[in-house]
Design a protein around this motif. Structure first.
Motif, short mmCIF file in Angstrom:
data_model
loop_
_atom_site.label_atom_id
_atom_site.label_comp_id
_atom_site.label_asym_id
_atom_site.label_seq_id
_atom_site.Cartn_x
_atom_site.Cartn_y
_atom_site.Cartn_z
N UNK A 8 0.94 -1.33 -0.03
CA UNK A 8 -0.11 -0.02 0.01
C UNK A 8 0.94 1.18 0.06
N UNK A 9 1.97 1.33 0.78
CA UNK A 9 2.84 2.31 0.60
C UNK A 9 3.50 2.49 -0.59
N UNK A 10 4.03 1.21 -1.04
CA UNK A 10 4.59 1.59 -2.48
C UNK A 10 3.48 2.21 -3.56
N UNK A 11 2.11 1.92 -3.23
CA UNK A 11 1.22 2.39 -4.25
C UNK A 11 0.73 3.71 -4.14
N UNK A 12 1.42 4.31 -2.89
CA UNK A 12 1.27 5.76 -2.75
C UNK A 12 0.06 5.86 -1.72
N UNK A 13 -0.49 5.02 -1.09
CA UNK A 13 -1.55 4.93 -0.22
C UNK A 13 -1.20 6.05 1.02
N UNK A 14 -1.97 7.09 1.39
CA UNK A 14 -1.61 7.98 2.45
C UNK A 14 -2.09 7.38 3.64
N UNK A 15 -3.20 6.73 3.78
CA UNK A 15 -3.69 5.95 4.79
C UNK A 15 -2.82 4.82 5.49
N UNK A 16 -1.93 4.30 4.58
CA UNK A 16 -1.07 3.35 4.97
C UNK A 16 0.11 4.05 5.58
N UNK A 17 0.52 5.17 5.09
CA UNK A 17 1.52 6.16 5.61
C UNK A 17 1.12 6.47 6.92
N UNK A 18 -0.12 6.85 7.14
CA UNK A 18 -0.48 7.37 8.61
C UNK A 18 -0.42 6.08 9.54
N UNK A 19 -0.82 5.02 9.02
CA UNK A 19 -0.77 3.76 9.94
C UNK A 19 1.01 3.54 10.29
N UNK A 20 1.71 3.68 9.36
CA UNK A 20 3.10 3.54 9.79
C UNK A 20 3.44 4.72 10.78
N UNK A 21 2.90 5.89 10.43
CA UNK A 21 3.49 7.04 11.21
C UNK A 21 2.79 6.85 12.58
N UNK A 22 1.76 6.69 12.93
CA UNK A 22 1.04 6.22 13.92
C UNK A 22 1.81 4.98 14.85
N UNK A 23 2.23 3.93 14.14
CA UNK A 23 2.80 2.90 14.53
C UNK A 23 4.15 3.17 15.17
N UNK A 24 4.95 4.10 14.52
CA UNK A 24 6.17 4.18 14.86
C UNK A 24 6.79 5.65 15.24
N UNK A 25 6.07 6.57 15.10
CA UNK A 25 6.42 7.96 15.47
C UNK A 25 6.95 8.02 17.05
N UNK A 26 5.93 7.56 17.77
CA UNK A 26 6.36 7.76 19.35
C UNK A 26 7.53 7.12 19.87
#
Length: 189
Positions: A8-26
């Motif tokens: 999904x990230x490779x396809x440019x899916x911004x919701x997938x990016x948001x999931x990654x951000x939420x999972x790793x940012x803290x």
């Protein structure tokens, strides 16, 4: 594995990016703040890490977990900020002392288990005699001479097998982008 998320990230899916951000940012923020002793720099590390992830999303490999890739980016960004902050010799000494004093048993345990698992998988592909030489040297702590005696081979053959095994490990760790793979390889020498 994070195969679907990576696709999904490779396809440019911004919701997938948001999931990654939420999972790793803290986690990234906490580690960066600990090393840098600065909340603003911690936020900068998170932003830069996620920006680089997004910019290089097409290069992600679905065969590998996402976490090591992200933590490698964060480590590099943090180290770059540390280098910038350490403009004088005294500042350099103080920063490295605080970095070496950092100790997080839970994270070390997780990273250690991941490295053991990956190392085990890599060792499984080695030829049997090469794998045995490596095991005796690195896990049992035998000298090359002791290994040669035990396996009834020459010391030169032991050295050859060790060099070949280390080369395979180095190659696979580089391909896997393991966070501390280079440190494990350096410990093996």
């Amino acid at each position: 594995m994070d195969v679907q998320l990576i696709l999904r990230l490779q396809a440019g899916d911004e919701t997938a990016f948001r999931e990654v951000f939420d999972r790793f940012s803290q986690k990234i923020y906490g580690l960066a703040c600990h090393f840098l002793k600065n909340k603003e720099h911690g936020k900068e590390v998170v932003q830069e890490t996620m920006l680089r992830l997004w910019e290089h999303r097409a290069k992600l490999d679905t065969g590998y977990a996402l976490a090591p890739y992200i933590y490698t980016i964060a480590r590099r960004v943090t180290l770059n900020l540390l280098r910038q902050a350490a403009s004088s010799r005294a500042a350099t000494i103080k920063l490295w002392q605080s970095v070496s004093a950092y100790h997080n048993e839970t994270e070390e345990t997780i990273l250690g288990a991941d490295l053991e698992r990956v190392t085990g998988q890599i060792l499984d592909i080695l030829p049997p005699q090469q794998r045995e030489v490596f095991r005796l040297s690195r896990f049992e702590g035998l000298t090359y001479e002791e290994i040669a005696t035990r396996m009834n081979i020459s010391v030169h053959t032991v050295k050859y097998h060790m060099m070949a095994a280390l080369k395979v490990l180095r190659t696979h760790f580089n391909e896997a982008e393991i966070i501390f793979g280079f440190m494990v390889i350096s410990l093996l020498f």
